[in-house]
Design a protein around this motif. Structure first.
Motif, PDB file in Angstrom:
ATOM      1  N   SER A 497       0.835  -1.204   0.000  1.00  0.00           N
ATOM      2  CA  SER A 497       0.000   0.000   0.000  1.00  0.00           C
ATOM      3  C   SER A 497       0.868   1.251   0.000  1.00  0.00           C
ATOM      4  CB  SER A 497      -0.918  -0.002   1.236  1.00  0.00           C
ATOM      5  OG  SER A 497      -0.136   0.001   2.430  1.00  0.00           O
ATOM      6  N   ASN A 498       0.314   2.332  -0.507  1.00  0.00           N
ATOM      7  CA  ASN A 498       0.873   3.685  -0.387  1.00  0.00           C
ATOM      8  C   ASN A 498      -0.275   4.656  -0.256  1.00  0.00           C
ATOM      9  OD1 ASN A 498      -0.145   4.052  -2.975  1.00  0.00           O
ATOM     10  ND2 ASN A 498       1.854   3.942  -3.984  1.00  0.00           N
ATOM     11  N   VAL A 499      -0.027   5.931  -0.349  1.00  0.00           N
ATOM     12  CA  VAL A 499      -1.073   6.923  -0.110  1.00  0.00           C
ATOM     13  C   VAL A 499      -2.156   6.877  -1.176  1.00  0.00           C
ATOM     14  CG1 VAL A 499       0.434   8.479   1.183  1.00  0.00           C
ATOM     15  CG2 VAL A 499       0.293   8.653  -1.323  1.00  0.00           C
ATOM     16  N   LEU A 500      -1.846   6.240  -2.324  1.00  0.00           N
ATOM     17  CA  LEU A 500      -2.812   6.224  -3.423  1.00  0.00           C
ATOM     18  C   LEU A 500      -3.681   4.956  -3.450  1.00  0.00           C
ATOM     19  CD1 LEU A 500      -0.511   7.625  -6.246  1.00  0.00           C
ATOM     20  CD2 LEU A 500      -2.138   8.870  -4.817  1.00  0.00           C
ATOM     21  N   GLY A 501      -3.318   3.939  -2.681  1.00  0.00           N
ATOM     22  CA  GLY A 501      -4.119   2.713  -2.679  1.00  0.00           C
ATOM     23  C   GLY A 501      -3.323   1.534  -2.191  1.00  0.00           C
ATOM     24  N   SER A 502      -3.926   0.308  -2.405  1.00  0.00           N
ATOM     25  CA  SER A 502      -3.278  -0.908  -1.921  1.00  0.00           C
ATOM     26  C   SER A 502      -3.666  -2.075  -2.826  1.00  0.00           C
ATOM     27  CB  SER A 502      -3.680  -1.202  -0.470  1.00  0.00           C
ATOM     28  OG  SER A 502      -5.088  -1.420  -0.373  1.00  0.00           O
ATOM     29  N   ASP A 503      -2.939  -3.212  -2.636  1.00  0.00           N
ATOM     30  CA  ASP A 503      -3.199  -4.432  -3.392  1.00  0.00           C
ATOM     31  C   ASP A 503      -2.826  -5.605  -2.508  1.00  0.00           C
ATOM     32  OD1 ASP A 503      -3.928  -6.073  -5.441  1.00  0.00           O
ATOM     33  OD2 ASP A 503      -2.033  -5.887  -6.547  1.00  0.00           O
ATOM     34  N   ILE A 504      -3.518  -6.762  -2.692  1.00  0.00           N
ATOM     35  CA  ILE A 504      -3.280  -7.929  -1.857  1.00  0.00           C
ATOM     36  C   ILE A 504      -3.333  -9.178  -2.705  1.00  0.00           C
ATOM     37  CG2 ILE A 504      -5.734  -8.098  -1.224  1.00  0.00           C
ATOM     38  CD1 ILE A 504      -4.807  -9.177   1.513  1.00  0.00           C
ATOM     39  N   LYS A 505      -2.450 -10.141  -2.388  1.00  0.00           N
ATOM     40  CA  LYS A 505      -2.461 -11.459  -3.016  1.00  0.00           C
ATOM     41  C   LYS A 505      -2.114 -12.494  -1.965  1.00  0.00           C
ATOM     42  CE  LYS A 505      -1.723 -10.857  -7.947  1.00  0.00           C
ATOM     43  NZ  LYS A 505      -0.902 -11.249  -9.119  1.00  0.00           N
ATOM     44  N   SER A 506      -2.661 -13.754  -2.181  1.00  0.00           N
ATOM     45  CA  SER A 506      -2.444 -14.837  -1.216  1.00  0.00           C
ATOM     46  C   SER A 506      -1.849 -16.032  -1.925  1.00  0.00           C
ATOM     47  CB  SER A 506      -3.759 -15.224  -0.533  1.00  0.00           C
ATOM     48  OG  SER A 506      -4.320 -14.109   0.144  1.00  0.00           O
TER      49      SER A 506
END
Length: 590
Positions: A497-506
């Motif tokens: 994540s940063n100030v502009l958004g985030s992403d996740i994977k498993s």
């Protein structure tokens, strides 16, 4: 002592006089006289002897001089009486044989004369008053002789001295430059004037030379004074004048050279730029006006932007010039503006404007096109750099990437001018996970690698604990590595994540034992799949051969039927048909 030889010349009367002397000695009256009376008689008679020509002895003023008697040819044994006298009545000394000389009381010679063995007269400290005729009278038995000598005294003059010296000459004006004089000479010295080692000749108008000789009443020595009047010309600038004293008894003597200031009016002025060009905006430019006159003017007119400025100086400075100062500049004399000069001045300028400067923030994938506007007084050159890397052209971006971020520099140069403009490009976006993988680590560990992209730099968060390591962050990319020892099957999540958004994977992670079993099963399945693949390939090849054989058989059959002629039997011989069938059968088997 100085002794100069002389000779005497007797007149034709000498023989007559000699006979007269002897006749008088035979006279009875003379015999009755005593010795002194006899000598007196003889001296009286000797006055009748006149010398028609005189020899000259030259002596130096102040020295001791020796005047010989008959050039030193008087026999001492034959002489009974010698007397030295001067002019007509001046007695100096008398010497009788075997007696010392008797000096007269004459104040001129009482303490300055003596007589030598050869009867030469010696005079010390000769002066101009000694320049006269000296006579040596000699009595020899029955003869009386006289030898007269003219004494000439010379004196070398003093070194030339300059007086009444002026310092300035004006062109076209007769000016008394100096007086040159030399003292204490005999005969009088001569003086000649020189200019640049060439003698000056008086013409009565442009050059006048006046010479005066004065004689000292006490010493009798002469002083020569020469006055030079001269009309200068422009060519006399730096000319060297001197005077020279000339005398018959000495070498020529020169004065020190004289250089005069020559004044003349200004005929021409010149204007020059003192400061070094080329000039750019903001520079100071100094102008200097000079004149060819002497003395030069103390003030000048300067014409600045059409306005006349009178300054008490030969220079004028333009401060912080701009492109508007490009013009023709002029200076002139204050009292005569027609005598003027001019010079052009060009002020170089360079303006560089970028379409955007400072910090430029763009989204990933957006486009950006920069423009540069250059205004200059001459031809320019433009170059671009990103950091330390040189770019070939103006940067243009159709689709921005993280690697496009950086500081860009635009350098525009022209002659000595250079302008630099910069901008900082920042490409940003919310992070995304490009890849999440697992690898075996050392021992029972497993390493999970989460590769992400984004700007600002994304941070990572794992849902399990472990040893986390991150790679270098370059061009918006970073990889986070997590080392764990799984106790059983689990699902691991990577969140960036940063100030502009985030992403996740498993990703699913199991223990190392289960991974080995799964690897073997995977290998068995892989082998079975490989066998199936091989059988399929072989079957496919066999079917392909059959199809090719059948196609060839049909082709040949058709070809044979097409080759029969009209009127022939459609069926060939049994033997030919059999051979054809065998050939087709063999091709099909292949």
């Amino acid at each position: 002592m100085l002794r100069v030889a002389l000779s005497r010349t007797l007149s034709s009367k000498d023989a007559i006089t000699e006979g007269y002397y002897f006749s008088r000695l035979r006279d009875p009256d003379c015999r009755k006289m005593n010795r002194i009376a006899l000598l007196t008689c003889l001296l009286t008679v000797s006055l009748m002897n006149q010398v028609s020509g005189l020899e000259t002895v030259t002596g130096k003023y102040g020295d001791t001089i020796e005047i010989p008697c008959n050039n030193g040819r008087v026999g001492e044994a034959e002489v009974t009486f010698v007397k030295w006298k001067y002019d007509k009545d001046g007695n100096i000394l008398v010497k009788n044989r075997d007696q010392n000389a008797t000096v007269s009381n004459d104040v001129n010679y009482k303490n300055r004369v003596s007589i030598k063995k050869d009867f030469s007269l010696v005079i010390t400290q000769v002066a101009m008053a000694d320049q006269r005729t000296f006579t040596c009278m000699v009595v020899q038995k029955e003869d009386i002789l006289e030898y007269s000598v003219q004494l000439a005294i010379y004196k070398v003059p003093s070194q030339p001295q300059i007086t009444n010296l002026t310092t300035v000459m004006a062109i076209g004006k007769l000016t008394t430059l100096a007086q040159c004089h030399s003292e204490g000479a005999n005969p009088a010295a001569n003086i000649t004037w020189f200019k640049n080692k060439a003698p000056l000749v008086a013409d009565g108008t442009a050059i006048k030379i006046t010479t005066n000789v004065a004689v000292d009443k006490e010493t009798g020595l002469s002083t020569t004074t020469s006055t030079l009047e001269y009309t200068a010309v422009k060519g006399d600038i730096d000319a060297k004048f001197s005077c020279q004293v000339q005398h018959i008894k000495s070498a020529n003597m020169d004065s020190s050279p004289l250089v005069f200031t020559v004044n003349y009016p200004t005929e021409k002025v010149s204007l020059q730029v003192v400061s070094q060009g080329p000039f750019k905006e903001g520079d100071n430019v100094t102008l200097k006006c000079t004149a060819d006159g002497n003395p030069p003017p103390s003030s000048y007119n300067f014409y600045i932007n059409g306005e006349k400025k009178t300054v008490d100086s030969s220079t004028y400075t333009l401060t912080s010039v701009t492109r508007e100062n490009t013009a023709e500049y002029k200076c002139s004399l204050v009292d005569n503006e027609d005598i003027a000069a001019s010079v052009p001045i060009t002020v170089e300028y360079l303006d560089v404007v970028l379409s955007s400067t400072g910090k430029i923030v763009k989204k990933l994938g957006e486009s950006l096109e920069m423009t540069v506007d250059v205004k200059a007084s001459g031809a320019t050159q433009t170059s671009w750099k990103k950091g330390n890397a040189k770019l070939n052209s103006l940067p243009k971006f159709d689709k921005l990437t993280y690697s496009d971020s950086g500081v860009y520099e635009c350098v525009v140069s022209m002659a000595s001018l250079k302008k630099t403009q910069t901008f900082e490009l920042v490409v940003e976006d919310s992070p995304i996970i490009k890849n999440l993988i697992k690898e075996r680590g050392e021992g029972m560990t497993k390493v999970l690698k989460c590769a992400a992209e984004g700007f600002p730099k994304p941070t990572v968060q794992w849902n399990v604990n472990g040893s986390n390591v991150e790679s270098a962050y370059e061009h918006g990319k970073v990889t986070y590595s997590l080392t764990i020892v799984p106790k059983g099957n689990l699902t691991v999540s990577c969140t960036v994540s940063n100030v502009l958004g985030s992403d996740i994977k498993s990703i699913n992670v199991s223990t190392l034992v289960e991974d080995v079993t799964m690897d073997k099963q995977d290998q068995k399945d892989e082998y079975s799949d490989q066998m199936k693949l091989a059988v399929g390939i072989v079957v496919g090849l066999m079917l392909a051969v059959l199809v090719i054989g059948l196609a060839f058989w049909l082709y040949m059959k058709k070809f044979r039927q097409g080759s029969w002629k009209t009127g022939e039997k459609e069926d060939g011989s049994a033997e030919e048909s059999k051979k054809l069938e065998e050939n087709q059968s063999q091709k099909a088997d292949v």
